[in-house]
Design a protein around this motif. Structure first.
Motif, PDB file in Angstrom:
ATOM      1  N   ARG A 291       3.246   7.198   3.018  1.00  0.00           N
ATOM      2  CA  ARG A 291       3.209   5.876   3.538  1.00  0.00           C
ATOM      3  C   ARG A 291       3.634   5.245   2.885  1.00  0.00           C
ATOM      4  N   LEU A 292       5.077   3.787   3.331  1.00  0.00           N
ATOM      5  CA  LEU A 292       5.047   2.628   2.369  1.00  0.00           C
ATOM      6  C   LEU A 292       4.702   1.414   3.708  1.00  0.00           C
ATOM      7  N   GLU A 293       3.703   0.604   3.107  1.00  0.00           N
ATOM      8  CA  GLU A 293       3.221  -0.196   3.867  1.00  0.00           C
ATOM      9  C   GLU A 293       3.594  -1.821   3.860  1.00  0.00           C
ATOM     10  N   SER A 294       3.583  -2.672   4.085  1.00  0.00           N
ATOM     11  CA  SER A 294       3.251  -3.962   3.678  1.00  0.00           C
ATOM     12  C   SER A 294       2.534  -4.556   4.663  1.00  0.00           C
ATOM     13  N   ALA A 295       2.295  -6.333   3.775  1.00  0.00           N
ATOM     14  CA  ALA A 295       0.997  -7.138   4.818  1.00  0.00           C
ATOM     15  C   ALA A 295       1.931  -7.475   6.312  1.00  0.00           C
ATOM     16  N   GLY A 296       1.391  -7.261   7.187  1.00  0.00           N
ATOM     17  CA  GLY A 296       1.343  -7.382   8.548  1.00  0.00           C
ATOM     18  C   GLY A 296       2.196  -7.253   9.132  1.00  0.00           C
ATOM     19  N   GLY A 297       2.899  -6.093   8.765  1.00  0.00           N
ATOM     20  CA  GLY A 297       3.480  -4.910   9.819  1.00  0.00           C
ATOM     21  C   GLY A 297       3.269  -4.703  10.415  1.00  0.00           C
TER      22      GLY A 297
ATOM     23  N   ARG B  24      -9.376  11.140  -2.038  1.00  0.00           N
ATOM     24  CA  ARG B  24     -10.483  12.311  -1.467  1.00  0.00           C
ATOM     25  C   ARG B  24     -10.156  13.057  -0.531  1.00  0.00           C
ATOM     26  N   GLY B  25     -11.156  13.941   0.024  1.00  0.00           N
ATOM     27  CA  GLY B  25     -10.792  15.224   0.954  1.00  0.00           C
ATOM     28  C   GLY B  25     -11.210  16.363   0.254  1.00  0.00           C
ATOM     29  N   LEU B  26     -11.558  17.564   1.727  1.00  0.00           N
ATOM     30  CA  LEU B  26     -11.632  18.709   0.789  1.00  0.00           C
ATOM     31  C   LEU B  26     -10.785  19.843   1.546  1.00  0.00           C
ATOM     32  N   LEU B  27     -10.092  19.590   2.648  1.00  0.00           N
ATOM     33  CA  LEU B  27      -9.253  20.387   3.168  1.00  0.00           C
ATOM     34  C   LEU B  27      -8.261  19.460   2.404  1.00  0.00           C
ATOM     35  N   GLY B  28      -7.581  18.875   4.437  1.00  0.00           N
ATOM     36  CA  GLY B  28      -6.550  17.920   3.109  1.00  0.00           C
ATOM     37  C   GLY B  28      -6.965  16.747   2.320  1.00  0.00           C
ATOM     38  N   ARG B  29      -6.332  16.263   1.538  1.00  0.00           N
ATOM     39  CA  ARG B  29      -6.876  15.107   1.108  1.00  0.00           C
ATOM     40  C   ARG B  29      -5.697  13.999   1.179  1.00  0.00           C
ATOM     41  N   TRP B  30      -6.085  12.760   0.736  1.00  0.00           N
ATOM     42  CA  TRP B  30      -5.369  11.506   0.680  1.00  0.00           C
ATOM     43  C   TRP B  30      -5.641  11.375  -0.109  1.00  0.00           C
ATOM     44  N   ARG B  31      -4.592   9.884  -0.107  1.00  0.00           N
ATOM     45  CA  ARG B  31      -3.928   9.608  -1.879  1.00  0.00           C
ATOM     46  C   ARG B  31      -3.795   7.635  -1.190  1.00  0.00           C
ATOM     47  N   THR B  32      -4.155   7.232  -1.381  1.00  0.00           N
ATOM     48  CA  THR B  32      -3.961   5.796  -1.358  1.00  0.00           C
ATOM     49  C   THR B  32      -3.915   4.823  -2.874  1.00  0.00           C
TER      50      THR B  32
ATOM     51  N   ASN C 168       1.335  -1.398   0.381  1.00  0.00           N
ATOM     52  CA  ASN C 168       0.132   0.032  -0.161  1.00  0.00           C
ATOM     53  C   ASN C 168       1.069   1.613   0.052  1.00  0.00           C
ATOM     54  N   VAL C 169       0.778   2.486  -0.584  1.00  0.00           N
ATOM     55  CA  VAL C 169       0.766   3.474  -0.692  1.00  0.00           C
ATOM     56  C   VAL C 169       0.276   4.675  -0.844  1.00  0.00           C
ATOM     57  N   ALA C 170       0.794   5.219   0.964  1.00  0.00           N
ATOM     58  CA  ALA C 170      -0.514   6.163   1.109  1.00  0.00           C
ATOM     59  C   ALA C 170      -0.217   8.250   1.420  1.00  0.00           C
ATOM     60  N   LEU C 171      -0.547   8.710   0.714  1.00  0.00           N
ATOM     61  CA  LEU C 171       0.105  10.463   0.500  1.00  0.00           C
ATOM     62  C   LEU C 171      -0.663  10.636   0.683  1.00  0.00           C
TER      63      LEU C 171
END
Length: 479
Positions: free
Chosen positions: A100-106, A255-263, A82-85
């Motif tokens: 954030r760079l995420e892996s399984a089970g971490g 998604r997001g109005l003020l803050g933006r999330w990109r996953t 998963n890559v989360a911005l």
């Protein structure tokens, strides 16, 4: 300006005790000594951040941190699930993002970049997409393959998310719990003051039983409306501009109005699916589609790829599942109903609490308290309807479970993603000749319904268990 974001990130951890110290302190100067520790932690965090470096070597990301105590991490791109911005208002002002760079089970992210330029963050996401085992050639560029939009929510649809959800009630509950931590008498005092004013007003105007009933219903309706308005506001902040896209077999949610999330997560990282339909869903003719991905579950869930369709029509949800799981043949699966003889077992957990409540209310209120026993016929009817809808389905692609009546859900997963099977029998199961089959996948959320088949006749449960076990033995686990 990177130091500014790191400083604010560290101060967020101490903002609550600092505010409590400021407003509830006794004025003793000795209470300010903890601020020295806060300052030291901030300096240490800044020191660690300025020694943070990352780079790329072959098919791996290399992260180096620390000066006196050094750390070197080599993270294969294929391991990143998963890559989360994330962009707060301040991030958007400076054109930067947190990655954030995420892996399984971490238990924590494989790597976390507090501040990157937005173009660098998108380039890193594209690099993970190209080299993360998605089957795209190395020569591909972000411009070579266009992203397909699978779902986009208009502002009107986002408003429906707020009407369906109960996020306003959750926020109010969290606020009450937070205030009670500082002063347990604040909420009771405010409630008592409001009640005194209302009853004083009613007494001055000579309210009778009918007026009291109308006033109570009006207050209840007002509270419901205010909570729904709060839920709508939260939905606008979280889901405004929602867009689900597919790029090189990788799903991305913005998604997001003020803050933006990109996953962003690969399609093959999805472990299980949940399709929800509550009362408000049916009123608005909508459903919610959620997925489980194998990432670090202890982290903030708003950054994980969870809701790929916060609200959509049933046809849109079915089309999404059909596109992302072409072998599942959804929604044209053959459902197997469960025996109706087990409906009474759904009522059992509610019998004892209802009898206790009726006894207490009868003792306090007399015969009127026994009206609580009316809950038992309603529980029986609800259990009967739930049992009529309960079913399971198994084909070459997926195993699915259907449950619920008032609030319905469909839970399903690819057979190749199942990690464990368990056949359990309680004392009641042994008495009734039934069993429960549990199916386990990775990354199940805390609020996700279990993937299980209950109240199956023992012979049928054993046969289903054996068939799935043979299938899993022949197929490799894909996650």
């Amino acid at each position: 300006m990177s130091w500014l974001f790191v400083l604010l990130q560290q101060l967020k951890q101490f903002i609550v005790p600092l505010l409590a110290l400021l407003f509830f302190g006794r004025g003793d100067r000795n209470e300010l000594w903890p601020l020295i520790g806060v300052g030291v932690l901030v300096l240490v965090s800044l020191w660690q951040y300025f020694t943070y470096r990352y780079g790329v070597s072959g098919d791996s990301l290399i992260v180096r941190s620390g000066l006196l105590e050094r750390s070197l991490r080599v993270i294969p791109f294929a391991r990143i699930h998963n890559v989360a911005l994330q962009q707060s208002v301040l991030h958007r002002m400076f054109g930067v993002a947190e990655v954030r760079l995420e892996s399984a089970g971490g238990r924590k992210p494989e790597a976390e970049m507090r501040v990157l330029k937005m173009e660098d963050a998108l380039a890193l996401e594209a690099l993970v997409r190209r080299r993360g085992g998605t089957g795209v050639s190395e020569s591909s560029t972000p411009e070579a393959v266009a992203a397909d939009t699978l779902l986009a929510l208009s502002p009107a649809e986002v408003l429906k998310v707020g009407l369906i959800s109960n996020r306003g009630l959750i926020l109010v509950g969290a606020a009450v719990a937070g205030v009670s931590q500082f002063s347990p008498r604040v909420i009771p005092n405010v409630f008592e003051a409001i009640v005194e004013r209302l009853f004083g007003y009613a007494g001055e105007h000579g309210f009778g039983p009918a007026e009291y009933a109308i006033a109570a219903m009006s207050l209840l309706a007002l509270c419901v409306v205010l909570l729904r308005l709060l839920s709508v506001l939260l939905a606008l902040l979280q889901y405004f501009g929602f867009r689900l896209t597919e790029h090189e077999r990788r799903l991305t949610v913005e998604r997001g109005l003020l803050g933006r999330w990109r996953t962003s997560a690969s399609r093959r990282r999805i472990q299980a699916w949940t399709l929800r339909e509550g009362v408000m869903h049916r009123v608005l003719r909508r459903r919610t589609l959620e997925v489980d991905t194998a990432v670090a579950e202890d982290q903030n869930q708003q950054r994980a790829l969870r809701e790929i369709a916060p609200v959509a029509t049933p046809d849109q949800c079915d089309a999404l599942v059909g596109h992302l799981l072409p072998k599942a043949m959804w929604p044209h699966v053959e459902w197997q109903s469960l025996p109706m003889s087990g409906w009474w077992r759904m009522v059992l957990p509610e019998v004892l609490p209802t009898l206790l409540a009726a006894a207490v209310l009868g003792w306090r209120l007399g015969p009127w308290g026994l009206l609580a026993l009316l809950w038992l016929p309603w529980s029986g009817y609800r259990a009967y309807r739930r049992m009529r809808r309960a079913a399971y389905a198994v084909n070459d692609g997926i195993v699915a479970v259907r449950e619920g009546w008032w609030n319905r859900h469909w839970r399903f997963a690819e057979i190749d993603k199942l990690q464990a099977l368990q056949l359990s029998r309680s004392p009641i199961d042994r008495r009734c000749g039934t069993a429960t089959l549990w199916l386990d996948t990775s990354g199940a959320g805390a609020l996700a319904p279990p993937l299980r088949v209950r109240f199956l006749p023992e012979a049928e449960a054993q046969a289903l268990y054996a068939a799935l076990a043979r299938t899993l033995a022949r197929r490799p686990l894909r996650w």
